[in-house]
Design a protein around this motif. Structure first.
Motif, mmCIF file in Angstrom:
data_model
loop_
_atom_site.group_PDB
_atom_site.id
_atom_site.type_symbol
_atom_site.label_atom_id
_atom_site.label_comp_id
_atom_site.label_asym_id
_atom_site.label_seq_id
_atom_site.Cartn_x
_atom_site.Cartn_y
_atom_site.Cartn_z
ATOM 1 N N SER A 281 -7.913 -2.920 6.486
ATOM 2 C CA SER A 281 -7.667 -3.827 5.368
ATOM 3 C C SER A 281 -8.298 -3.350 4.056
ATOM 4 O O SER A 281 -7.624 -3.364 3.016
ATOM 5 C CB SER A 281 -8.163 -5.229 5.728
ATOM 6 O OG SER A 281 -7.990 -6.119 4.651
ATOM 7 N N PRO A 282 -9.559 -2.924 4.037
ATOM 8 C CA PRO A 282 -10.125 -2.445 2.760
ATOM 9 C C PRO A 282 -9.361 -1.264 2.178
ATOM 10 O O PRO A 282 -9.161 -1.194 0.962
ATOM 11 C CB PRO A 282 -11.557 -2.050 3.148
ATOM 12 C CG PRO A 282 -11.866 -2.859 4.351
ATOM 13 C CD PRO A 282 -10.583 -2.971 5.096
ATOM 14 N N LEU A 283 -8.912 -0.342 3.027
ATOM 15 C CA LEU A 283 -8.157 0.809 2.534
ATOM 16 C C LEU A 283 -6.859 0.365 1.875
ATOM 17 O O LEU A 283 -6.489 0.857 0.789
ATOM 18 C CB LEU A 283 -7.864 1.774 3.679
ATOM 19 C CG LEU A 283 -6.980 2.981 3.321
ATOM 20 C CD1 LEU A 283 -7.654 3.833 2.245
ATOM 21 C CD2 LEU A 283 -6.667 3.803 4.552
ATOM 22 N N LEU A 284 -6.164 -0.567 2.503
ATOM 23 C CA LEU A 284 -4.896 -1.042 1.946
ATOM 24 C C LEU A 284 -5.110 -1.723 0.598
ATOM 25 O O LEU A 284 -4.359 -1.485 -0.356
ATOM 26 C CB LEU A 284 -4.225 -2.002 2.930
ATOM 27 C CG LEU A 284 -3.835 -1.412 4.290
ATOM 28 C CD1 LEU A 284 -3.249 -2.489 5.203
ATOM 29 C CD2 LEU A 284 -2.844 -0.267 4.121
ATOM 30 N N TRP A 285 -6.148 -2.546 0.501
ATOM 31 C CA TRP A 285 -6.431 -3.212 -0.774
ATOM 32 C C TRP A 285 -6.825 -2.206 -1.850
ATOM 33 O O TRP A 285 -6.440 -2.343 -3.022
ATOM 34 C CB TRP A 285 -7.529 -4.254 -0.596
ATOM 35 C CG TRP A 285 -7.067 -5.575 -0.043
ATOM 36 C CD1 TRP A 285 -7.393 -6.127 1.156
ATOM 37 C CD2 TRP A 285 -6.196 -6.522 -0.680
ATOM 38 N NE1 TRP A 285 -6.778 -7.335 1.320
ATOM 39 C CE2 TRP A 285 -6.045 -7.614 0.205
ATOM 40 C CE3 TRP A 285 -5.521 -6.543 -1.897
ATOM 41 C CZ2 TRP A 285 -5.256 -8.712 -0.103
ATOM 42 C CZ3 TRP A 285 -4.732 -7.652 -2.207
ATOM 43 C CH2 TRP A 285 -4.604 -8.707 -1.328
ATOM 44 N N ILE A 286 -7.597 -1.192 -1.481
ATOM 45 C CA ILE A 286 -7.998 -0.159 -2.451
ATOM 46 C C ILE A 286 -6.765 0.544 -3.002
ATOM 47 O O ILE A 286 -6.642 0.772 -4.215
ATOM 48 C CB ILE A 286 -8.957 0.848 -1.789
ATOM 49 C CG1 ILE A 286 -10.323 0.196 -1.547
ATOM 50 C CG2 ILE A 286 -9.121 2.092 -2.665
ATOM 51 C CD1 ILE A 286 -11.275 1.063 -0.751
ATOM 52 N N LEU A 287 -5.844 0.910 -2.137
ATOM 53 C CA LEU A 287 -4.629 1.603 -2.577
ATOM 54 C C LEU A 287 -3.792 0.715 -3.494
ATOM 55 O O LEU A 287 -3.290 1.168 -4.536
ATOM 56 C CB LEU A 287 -3.814 2.037 -1.359
ATOM 57 C CG LEU A 287 -4.455 3.079 -0.437
ATOM 58 C CD1 LEU A 287 -3.559 3.343 0.768
ATOM 59 C CD2 LEU A 287 -4.739 4.370 -1.183
ATOM 60 N N ALA B 218 0.834 -1.203 0.000
ATOM 61 C CA ALA B 218 0.000 0.000 0.000
ATOM 62 C C ALA B 218 0.871 1.256 0.000
ATOM 63 O O ALA B 218 0.563 2.237 -0.684
ATOM 64 C CB ALA B 218 -0.925 -0.005 1.214
ATOM 65 N N VAL B 219 1.973 1.219 0.742
ATOM 66 C CA VAL B 219 2.903 2.351 0.750
ATOM 67 C C VAL B 219 3.549 2.520 -0.625
ATOM 68 O O VAL B 219 3.649 3.629 -1.160
ATOM 69 C CB VAL B 219 3.980 2.154 1.831
ATOM 70 C CG1 VAL B 219 5.033 3.252 1.749
ATOM 71 C CG2 VAL B 219 3.343 2.139 3.220
ATOM 72 N N PHE B 220 3.960 1.414 -1.241
ATOM 73 C CA PHE B 220 4.579 1.473 -2.564
ATOM 74 C C PHE B 220 3.587 1.945 -3.630
ATOM 75 O O PHE B 220 3.998 2.504 -4.654
ATOM 76 C CB PHE B 220 5.117 0.096 -2.959
ATOM 77 C CG PHE B 220 6.183 -0.432 -2.039
ATOM 78 C CD1 PHE B 220 7.015 0.433 -1.335
ATOM 79 C CD2 PHE B 220 6.351 -1.808 -1.864
ATOM 80 C CE1 PHE B 220 8.002 -0.048 -0.481
ATOM 81 C CE2 PHE B 220 7.339 -2.298 -1.026
ATOM 82 C CZ PHE B 220 8.156 -1.422 -0.324
ATOM 83 N N ALA B 221 2.297 1.703 -3.404
ATOM 84 C CA ALA B 221 1.286 2.054 -4.405
ATOM 85 C C ALA B 221 0.954 3.545 -4.419
ATOM 86 O O ALA B 221 0.456 4.055 -5.428
ATOM 87 C CB ALA B 221 0.010 1.250 -4.156
#
Length: 409
Positions: free
Chosen positions: A90-96, A36-39
């Motif tokens: 978790s949903p936020l990380l997957w969205i990113l 998510a950070v890399f995205a």
């Protein structure tokens, strides 16, 4: 630099989440955060992404409110922590992650990823059966803690987490078989998926195949002219031919495997479907609906269960996720939770009507539908390792609205 890190990290993440889900949860969680950070540098703040983010924030507001309601009603801290992770983080990380990948990869790259991960998933099933039957307990427990294989009375069934991934993959692949290049490869892939479904003993997985075929028949009729190449058209028409091959394979299995009875397997599946998933789920449904009625369908709060125990460790969790959601956050809160998915369906249907769909769009939509149907009897949507099945199609389609990606398509 961030693009390379995102690609490498995502390969590891999807291997952990798709091929061996729940086997290495700590590593999966760490990889999810890093990806998510890399995205972040690859995310484009287009209008559709902002809409998706707004719907996510609205669902977060519902979650926070009903966490407070649950705490006031006696919810334990562990339930609150799980709710924050599952419904907010978790949903936020997957969205990113999906948003960043969508702006980085084209359809062909996604297709290749799908093929690789799907074949890796297929390879784990015979490996699991072999390890279990040979008594390699330590290796089997890597795939699932409470492993089980049933080969009695003509039945064949197994307990392994990867079957959850197969629900999405099988539904999508039988709806868009043109993603597999070459007739021989297509027959091999679809036959392997059918064999996995039959030997799983999972009704939701077996139903995903005819569901995918039916969705494909409808959706492929209005594929984008640029995507509806002769190869892809032949690909879907070959489903009927592949069906004959699969039937031949099943017939061969029935004739050569004396310990397996296909009629028994299918009759058992029909019995489960007609009984609403079995007596345990029927009792669970009645108990949850009684709880919904007691709270006037306004919500009892997160972490609050009913007088029916399904999970000894987490008594507030149930397999009938959407009925349990109505219990926790009420009808209005449940509708707000559904808004991102309803938006995805609306955008998809608009593009279908305008003949702007690709094979990948159809694959993702069919996988989403079959996974969503399965979530009514299995809590996949509440497992952060399986949330990709719902967020990947949604975030991918909405993020394709960017000018750069639209031009590449």
């Amino acid at each position: 630099m961030f693009k390379i890190l995102l690609l490498l990290g995502s390969i590891v993440l999807f291997f952990l989440s798709v091929v061996i889900p729940n086997s290495m949860q700590n590593a999966t969680a760490a990889c999810l955060v890093l990806c998510a950070v890399f995205a972040l540098p690859n995310i484009r703040l287009n209008r559709n992404f902002q809409l998706l983010l707004s719907l996510y924030l609205l669902s977060c507001a519902v979650t926070v409110f009903y966490i407070l309601v649950g705490l006031s009603a006696g919810a334990v801290q562990e339930a609150v922590q799980q709710t924050v992770i599952i419904y907010i983080l978790s949903p936020l990380l997957w969205i990113l992650i999906v948003s960043g990948l969508t702006n980085l990869l084209d359809d062909e790259a996604f297709r290749r990823w799908i093929m690789v991960f799907m074949m890796l998933c297929v390879s784990t099933v015979p490996l699991f059966f072999y390890l279990f039957l040979q008594g390699y307990d330590d290796a089997v427990h890597f795939f699932i803690k409470e492993a089980n294989v049933d080969l009695t009375e003509g039945n064949v069934a197994a307990t392994i987490h990867v079957y959850g991934s197969f629900i999405f993959l099988s539904g999508g692949m039988f709806a868009a078989p043109g993603l597999v290049r070459g007739n021989a490869a297509r027959v091999l892939v679809l036959s392997a998926l059918a064999a996995v479904a039959i030997t799983s003993g999972r009704s939701a997985l077996m139903i995903s195949i005819p569901t995918g075929v039916l969705l494909g028949l409808v959706l492929n009729s209005r594929m984008a002219p640029s995507a509806a190449s002769p190869r892809s058209a032949r690909g879907f028409r070959s489903v009927l031919q592949t069906g004959l091959v699969i039937c031949a394979i099943l017939l061969a299995m029935a004739m050569t495997l004396d310990d397996i009875s296909l009629p028994y397997i299918f009759s058992n599946m029909v019995e489960k479907l007609t009984s609403g998933g079995g007596p345990a789920r029927a009792e669970q449904f009645n108990a949850l609906m009684d709880g919904v009625a007691r709270h006037w369908a306004l919500g009892s709060g997160h972490g609050i269960g009913v007088n029916y125990l399904r999970n000894d460790d987490y008594p507030w969790r149930y397999e009938l996720v959407w009925v349990a959601t109505i219990l926790r956050v009420g009808v209005i809160g449940s509708l707000i939770y559904l808004l991102p998915f309803l938006t995805y369906v609306v955008v998809f249907l608009r593009r279908w009507s305008a003949r702007r769909l690709s094979e990948l769009d159809i694959f993702f939509f069919a996988g989403f539908v079959t996974a969503f149907l399965a979530s009514n009897t299995n809590p996949y949507v509440e497992a952060f390792t399986f949330q990709w099945m719902y967020i990947l199609p949604t975030a991918h389609l909405l993020n394709r609205g960017s000018a750069r990606n639209g031009a590449r398509q």
